[in-house]
Design an enzyme around this catalytic site. Sequence first.
Site, PDB file in Angstrom:
ATOM      1  N   GLY A 133      -4.714   3.712   3.757  1.00 33.25           N
ATOM      2  CA  GLY A 133      -5.537   2.508   3.747  1.00 33.25           C
ATOM      3  C   GLY A 133      -4.735   1.245   4.008  1.00 33.25           C
ATOM      4  O   GLY A 133      -5.207   0.144   3.769  1.00 33.25           O
ATOM      5  N   CYS A 134      -3.520   1.393   4.495  1.00 35.59           N
ATOM      6  CA  CYS A 134      -2.732   0.213   4.817  1.00 35.59           C
ATOM      7  C   CYS A 134      -2.414   0.220   6.309  1.00 35.59           C
ATOM      8  O   CYS A 134      -2.137   1.266   6.885  1.00 35.59           O
ATOM      9  CB  CYS A 134      -1.422   0.209   4.053  1.00 35.59           C
ATOM     10  SG  CYS A 134      -1.616   0.481   2.294  1.00 35.59           S
ATOM     11  N   GLN A 135      -2.422  -0.986   6.926  1.00 39.48           N
ATOM     12  CA  GLN A 135      -2.044  -1.073   8.341  1.00 39.48           C
ATOM     13  C   GLN A 135      -0.556  -0.878   8.502  1.00 39.48           C
ATOM     14  O   GLN A 135      -0.069  -0.380   9.491  1.00 39.48           O
ATOM     15  CB  GLN A 135      -2.448  -2.444   8.879  1.00 39.48           C
ATOM     16  CG  GLN A 135      -3.269  -2.342  10.132  1.00 39.48           C
ATOM     17  CD  GLN A 135      -3.518  -3.705  10.735  1.00 39.48           C
ATOM     18  OE1 GLN A 135      -2.609  -4.484  11.004  1.00 39.48           O
ATOM     19  NE2 GLN A 135      -4.778  -3.990  10.977  1.00 39.48           N
ATOM     20  N   SER A 136       0.174  -1.295   7.458  1.00 39.00           N
ATOM     21  CA  SER A 136       1.608  -1.053   7.456  1.00 39.00           C
ATOM     22  C   SER A 136       1.868   0.152   6.570  1.00 39.00           C
ATOM     23  O   SER A 136       1.004   0.577   5.827  1.00 39.00           O
ATOM     24  CB  SER A 136       2.320  -2.284   6.910  1.00 39.00           C
ATOM     25  OG  SER A 136       1.667  -2.731   5.741  1.00 39.00           O
TER      26      SER A 136
END
Lengths: 141, 404
Positions: free
Chosen positions: A50-53
Amino acid sequence: MTIEAIQEELIDEFSMFDDWMQRYEYMIDLGKSLPLIDEKLKTDDKLIKGCQSKVWLNSEMKNDKIIFTADSDAIITKGIIAVLVRVFSNQEPQAILDADTDFIDEIGLKEHLSPTRANGLVSMIKQMKMYALAYQTQANS
Amino acid sequence: MSFDIHNIRKDFPILSRKVNGYPLVYLDNAATSQKPQQVIDAIVDYYSNYNANIHRGVHSLSQEATDAYEAARHKIQNHFNAKTACEIIFTAGTTQGINLVANGFASLLNKGDEIIVSALEHHSNIVPWQMLCEKTGAVLRVIPMNEEGTLLMDEYYNLLSDKTKLVFVNHISNALGTINPIEEIIEKAHSVGAAVLIDGAQSCSHIKPNLQELNVDFYVTSAHKMCGPTGVGILYMKEEWGNKLPPYQGGGEMIAEVSFEKTTYAGLPHKFEAGTPNICGGIAFGVAIDYLNAIGFDAIEAHENELLTYATNKLLEIEGLRIYGTGQKTSVISFNIEDLHPYDIGTIVDKLGIAVRTGHHCAQPIMEFYKIPGTVRASFAFYNTLEEVDALVEAVKKAKMMLS
Ligand SMILES: Cc1ncc(COP(=O)(O)O)c(C=O)c1O
């Protein structure tokens, strides 16, 4: 120090800044000072979804307390996780489970709390609480 | 009409708002465009004055709504230069149009047949073809690209054979802005008897395609990329294909006669338009097309090219900044700075009121090609200004300073 006391301390530190840029610069510095995680621990099963990074979160139990270590490939995300590690690491599982996260709003990072936000602050907190729950369940069985 | 950027900007109410205390600089046009007052008014007018279901009622309101909806179809036909209005099928958008065609080909493909797609596709658009291949035993082939983000046409020619049944390529890549040579792609595909579907989602706001001249078999796009509302788009298909492909979904509108023994399908385009469509969306799409044509695609292109050149030069002055996609392209700049994470840059510039996209832009294969987690993408529309480019460049510089 209790979770609450650490949160108070953070609120205090962040209250010195009067604009977002200083707050972000401080958070970036906190990220840079985050103890380095063992490269061997940066495996896919430690990634938070759930993180772009990328965010790796590792936990271990020491003297009834959970020690969190973490890293990210993005600097701001690393700052956010550094704040969370400072609050939740070296605490007992029950204390982590009981803790609220209102301080995030108070240190001016409220915009990161939205569940749809791509940096996954909410996912990070959830993952930390999941670890706490797992250790708690283990201890009680 | 001469191109007056200040008057144009007045048509877009959202452009005067503030974000995080700064004037909004909207540079995420490749994701979706903003809407002019004319389109917003058309939506309000429809629901305020003549909302009714279409093609069904004898009552006046239903007739008015039907007339407006069909008039929009004609406008769209004229804009894209389709031969007949029945070749324009209203859809929910590009994605649905692609799925409709993929689904239709399920009954036309045999094991060992081949479908060609390009390495520059939106990854969600690769999925319908993978599903089609699983269903039919057909094989998916990919046209590779080079460092510039340009398709290797020689490789494409090598892939083509009498096994090729369908070629799917976007006109413009959403991740890099590359303009693909679709005239050539279509012509070569036809020479081996393959059909071609062009994804116009990224190009329709920059380039007015002439579908008859292109001689393309299928073309899809979404209204929301060209100043129209979300949730509506079109699939163009040549009439002969419309007769060959089976219907996509069953329901109202798509039938001529129904009994429990047999149903006969309605003709084009209704065969592919089951159920109550997005009536208001279709009408507003027509208004958006009128709006863009009143400005003129030549003027739009000239202004966007000016923005692209200016922004490219200004951004490249920043040390360590690399632009991905350097071939023939539209007003999209995908970039990174050294090893800074695109997410970090996007977060800081957002705090300064600037909307850019960060991430893999639904094109993970492209990011893998360059071995990067993603890029920062600034995509410009005709309503953007040189001052906004300056604001972007200043914000990126500030981000670099804070993050390094
Ligand atoms: C090239 C391309 N194809 C397809 C799509 C999907 O369009 P929609 O979400 O409107 O169906 C997009 C949208 O980003 C796109 O850029």
